[in-house]
Write a protein that holds these residues in place. Structure first.
Motif, PDB file in Angstrom:
ATOM      1  N   THR A  16     -15.659 -38.612 -19.604  1.00 58.09           N
ATOM      2  CA  THR A  16     -15.394 -38.102 -18.257  1.00 58.09           C
ATOM      3  C   THR A  16     -14.022 -37.445 -18.134  1.00 58.09           C
ATOM      4  OG1 THR A  16     -14.519 -40.255 -17.543  1.00 58.09           O
ATOM      5  CG2 THR A  16     -16.883 -39.847 -17.227  1.00 58.09           C
ATOM      6  N   GLY A  17     -13.223 -37.495 -19.195  1.00 56.14           N
ATOM      7  CA  GLY A  17     -11.896 -36.901 -19.159  1.00 56.14           C
ATOM      8  C   GLY A  17     -10.853 -37.837 -19.716  1.00 56.14           C
ATOM      9  N   ALA A  18      -9.609 -37.672 -19.299  1.00 58.31           N
ATOM     10  CA  ALA A  18      -8.496 -38.454 -19.820  1.00 58.31           C
ATOM     11  C   ALA A  18      -8.158 -39.600 -18.875  1.00 58.31           C
ATOM     12  CB  ALA A  18      -7.273 -37.564 -20.009  1.00 58.31           C
ATOM     13  N   VAL A  19      -7.941 -40.784 -19.457  1.00 55.14           N
ATOM     14  CA  VAL A  19      -7.574 -41.981 -18.693  1.00 55.14           C
ATOM     15  C   VAL A  19      -6.155 -42.380 -19.076  1.00 55.14           C
ATOM     16  CG1 VAL A  19      -8.082 -44.406 -18.248  1.00 55.14           C
ATOM     17  CG2 VAL A  19      -9.964 -42.768 -18.557  1.00 55.14           C
ATOM     18  N   ASP A  20      -5.258 -42.432 -18.104  1.00 54.92           N
ATOM     19  CA  ASP A  20      -3.874 -42.840 -18.341  1.00 54.92           C
ATOM     20  C   ASP A  20      -3.833 -44.347 -18.594  1.00 54.92           C
ATOM     21  OD1 ASP A  20      -1.128 -43.918 -17.267  1.00 54.92           O
ATOM     22  OD2 ASP A  20      -0.808 -41.787 -17.657  1.00 54.92           O
ATOM     23  N   VAL A  21      -3.350 -44.760 -19.760  1.00 49.41           N
ATOM     24  CA  VAL A  21      -3.418 -46.167 -20.161  1.00 49.41           C
ATOM     25  C   VAL A  21      -2.503 -47.038 -19.322  1.00 49.41           C
ATOM     26  CG1 VAL A  21      -2.921 -47.781 -22.040  1.00 49.41           C
ATOM     27  CG2 VAL A  21      -4.214 -45.678 -22.502  1.00 49.41           C
ATOM     28  N   GLU A  22      -1.302 -46.576 -19.043  1.00 50.75           N
ATOM     29  CA  GLU A  22      -0.383 -47.418 -18.258  1.00 50.75           C
ATOM     30  C   GLU A  22      -0.982 -47.729 -16.895  1.00 50.75           C
ATOM     31  OE1 GLU A  22       4.357 -47.673 -17.354  1.00 50.75           O
ATOM     32  OE2 GLU A  22       3.406 -45.720 -17.071  1.00 50.75           O
ATOM     33  N   LYS A  23      -1.564 -46.734 -16.260  1.00 55.45           N
ATOM     34  CA  LYS A  23      -2.158 -46.956 -14.950  1.00 55.45           C
ATOM     35  C   LYS A  23      -3.421 -47.811 -15.048  1.00 55.45           C
ATOM     36  CE  LYS A  23      -0.372 -42.552 -13.183  1.00 55.45           C
ATOM     37  NZ  LYS A  23      -0.738 -41.180 -12.714  1.00 55.45           N
ATOM     38  N   ALA A  24      -4.269 -47.531 -16.022  1.00 48.30           N
ATOM     39  CA  ALA A  24      -5.525 -48.263 -16.149  1.00 48.30           C
ATOM     40  C   ALA A  24      -5.310 -49.726 -16.521  1.00 48.30           C
ATOM     41  CB  ALA A  24      -6.426 -47.590 -17.187  1.00 48.30           C
ATOM     42  N   SER A  25      -4.216 -50.009 -17.234  1.00 44.10           N
ATOM     43  CA  SER A  25      -3.932 -51.387 -17.646  1.00 44.10           C
ATOM     44  C   SER A  25      -3.001 -52.101 -16.684  1.00 44.10           C
ATOM     45  CB  SER A  25      -3.320 -51.394 -19.047  1.00 44.10           C
ATOM     46  OG  SER A  25      -2.008 -50.834 -19.046  1.00 44.10           O
ATOM     47  N   ALA A  26      -2.688 -51.472 -15.556  1.00 44.20           N
ATOM     48  CA  ALA A  26      -1.781 -52.044 -14.560  1.00 44.20           C
ATOM     49  C   ALA A  26      -0.446 -52.432 -15.176  1.00 44.20           C
ATOM     50  CB  ALA A  26      -2.425 -53.239 -13.864  1.00 44.20           C
ATOM     51  N   GLY A  27       0.025 -51.577 -16.097  1.00 48.01           N
ATOM     52  CA  GLY A  27       1.334 -51.802 -16.701  1.00 48.01           C
ATOM     53  C   GLY A  27       1.345 -52.724 -17.893  1.00 48.01           C
ATOM     54  N   GLN A  28       0.177 -53.235 -18.316  1.00 46.85           N
ATOM     55  CA  GLN A  28       0.152 -54.095 -19.513  1.00 46.85           C
ATOM     56  C   GLN A  28       0.627 -53.326 -20.739  1.00 46.85           C
ATOM     57  OE1 GLN A  28      -3.649 -55.936 -20.250  1.00 46.85           O
ATOM     58  NE2 GLN A  28      -2.984 -56.863 -22.180  1.00 46.85           N
ATOM     59  N   PHE A  29       0.312 -52.039 -20.775  1.00 46.73           N
ATOM     60  CA  PHE A  29       0.781 -51.163 -21.846  1.00 46.73           C
ATOM     61  C   PHE A  29       1.533 -49.998 -21.212  1.00 46.73           C
ATOM     62  CE2 PHE A  29      -3.091 -53.243 -23.219  1.00 46.73           C
ATOM     63  CZ  PHE A  29      -2.649 -53.874 -24.365  1.00 46.73           C
TER      64      PHE A  29
END
Length: 287
Positions: A16-29
Motif C-alpha cells: 500500500t506504500g511506505a510505512v514510517d517505522v518510528e510512527k508505526a511503532s509509537a517510538g519503539q524504534f
C-alpha cells in the motif's frame, strides 16, 4: 520485509506504500535507518506482530541508501569465474577483499558524476548483516544476515589500477560510486536467497546477466572467512562480486559516457537507476 530509507527516515515498503517505522511503532524504534540493525531481533519480533497502518505513496527518487552509515563495507573481487577470466586473472584461492568508503554510498535513483572517461559498471548482490558475527561457520552464516539489496560497484579503472600497487578502494569510492537499494529485503521473501537473477543494462543494452548461485565463494563462505578475521557488525555491508560483462573486460574496452543510464536489477529486490552526468575532473600523476 522491505526495509528502506525514505527521506532519511526508516520505512517499510508495503503493497500500500511506505510505512514510517518510528510512527508505526509509537517510538519503539527511531527514524535512523542504520540503527535498527543493532536491535534486529527486537525489530523482527515487532514487525511480525505489528498491525501496520496503510502505507503512503512515495517516489523512488526520495529513497536513500537503505543502510546509509554502516560501520564497515566489504567488497569481494573476482567472485564469478567468468569475471575472473575476462579480467585475465586466476580463480582466487581466498576471497580478495577491499572496501568501498562510506561517503561513496548513494540511493537507488540519481545522477552518477563521471570524474574521468574510464568509469566502469559492476552489478552486485549486497548482503546486510543483522546479527554480530565472529568466527561463524558457513553452516550458521545465514542466521547473521538481515537481508539482501542491490548494489553497483562503480569503478574508475585508471585510479583503481595505478602502478605499482593498485588502489582498488580509492578507485571504487568516488562520490556516488556505491548506490544500494531500493530496499533491504529479508530472506523470507525469497524462494532461494542464494540463487537470484542479476543483470545490468546501459541505455537498454544488456551488459551483464547471471545468477548469484554462480558465486565462487558463496555468501555463507564469505561470512565464515571474514568473521574468522574480524567481527562483522549489525548493519555492515558485503558487496559479493560481479558477473562477467564489465566494460574493462571488453575488446575494445567500453566505459560510461555522459547521458547514459545504468539500470541494475536483482530478482526479488528491485533495481537501481543512475544517469551519467559530468563530474569534477580527476587526474593522476601518471595519466
Amino acid at each position: 520485509m522491505r526495509i528502506s530509507n525514505l527521506g532519511g527516515r526508516l520505512a517499510l515498503l508495503t503493497d500500500t506504500g511506505a510505512v514510517d517505522v518510528e510512527k508505526a511503532s509509537a517510538g519503539q524504534f527511531g527514524a535512523d535507518p542504520t540503527a535498527v540493525y543493532a536491535k534486529w531481533d527486537e525489530f523482527v519480533a515487532w514487525a511480525r506482530s505489528a498491525d501496520l497502518p496503510a502505507g503512503t505513496p512515495y517516489d523512488d527518487a526520495d529513497l536513500g541508501a537503505p543502510v546509509p552509515e554502516p560501520a564497515q563495507i566489504f567488497a569481494i573481487g573476482l567472485n564469478y569465474r567468468d569475471h575472473a577470466v575476462e579480467s585475465g586473472l586466476d580463480f582466487p584461492a581466498e576471497p580478495p577483499v577491499f572496501t568501498k568508503f562510506r561517503t561513496s554510498l548513494a540511493g537507488p535513483v540519481g545522477d552518477l558524476e563521471l570524474p574521468t572517461d574510464t568509469v566502469d559498471w559492476e552489478a552486485e548482490l549486497v548482503v546486510v548483516i543483522g546479527r554480530a558475527a565472529r568466527d561463524v561457520s558457513a553452516e550458521n552464516a545465514w542466521d547473521h544476515v538481515a537481508g539482501l539489496t542491490v548494489g553497483q560497484d562503480f569503478s574508475e579503472r585508471t585510479r583503481q589500477l595505478v602502478p605499482p600497487a593498485p588502489q582498488f578502494s580509492l578507485g571504487k569510492s568516488f562520490p556516488g560510486f556505491s548506490p544500494i537499494g531500493p530496499a533491504v529485503v529479508t530472506l523470507d521473501e525469497f524462494a532461494d536467497p542464494a540463487d537470484l537473477d542479476i543483470s545490468c543494462t546501459v541505455d537498454g543494452e544488456t551488459m551483464q546477466h547471471g545468477r548469484t548461485s554462480e558465486l565462487i565463494f558463496s555468501i555463507p563462505v564469505l561470512i565464515e572467512r571474514l568473521s574468522a578475521v574480524l567481527p562483522l557488525l549489525p548493519g555492515d555491508l558485503i558487496f559479493t562480486g560481479t558477473p562477467s560483462g564489465v566494460g574493462g573486460g571488453r575488446s575494445p574496452q567500453r566505459f560510461l559516457r555522459v547521458g547514459e543510464e545504468i539500470v541494475t536489477r536483482i530478482e526479488g529486490i528491485g533495481e537501481l537507476r543512475q544517469k551519467c552526468v559530468p563530474g569534477k575532473r580527476h587526474t593522476t600523476a601518471f595519466a
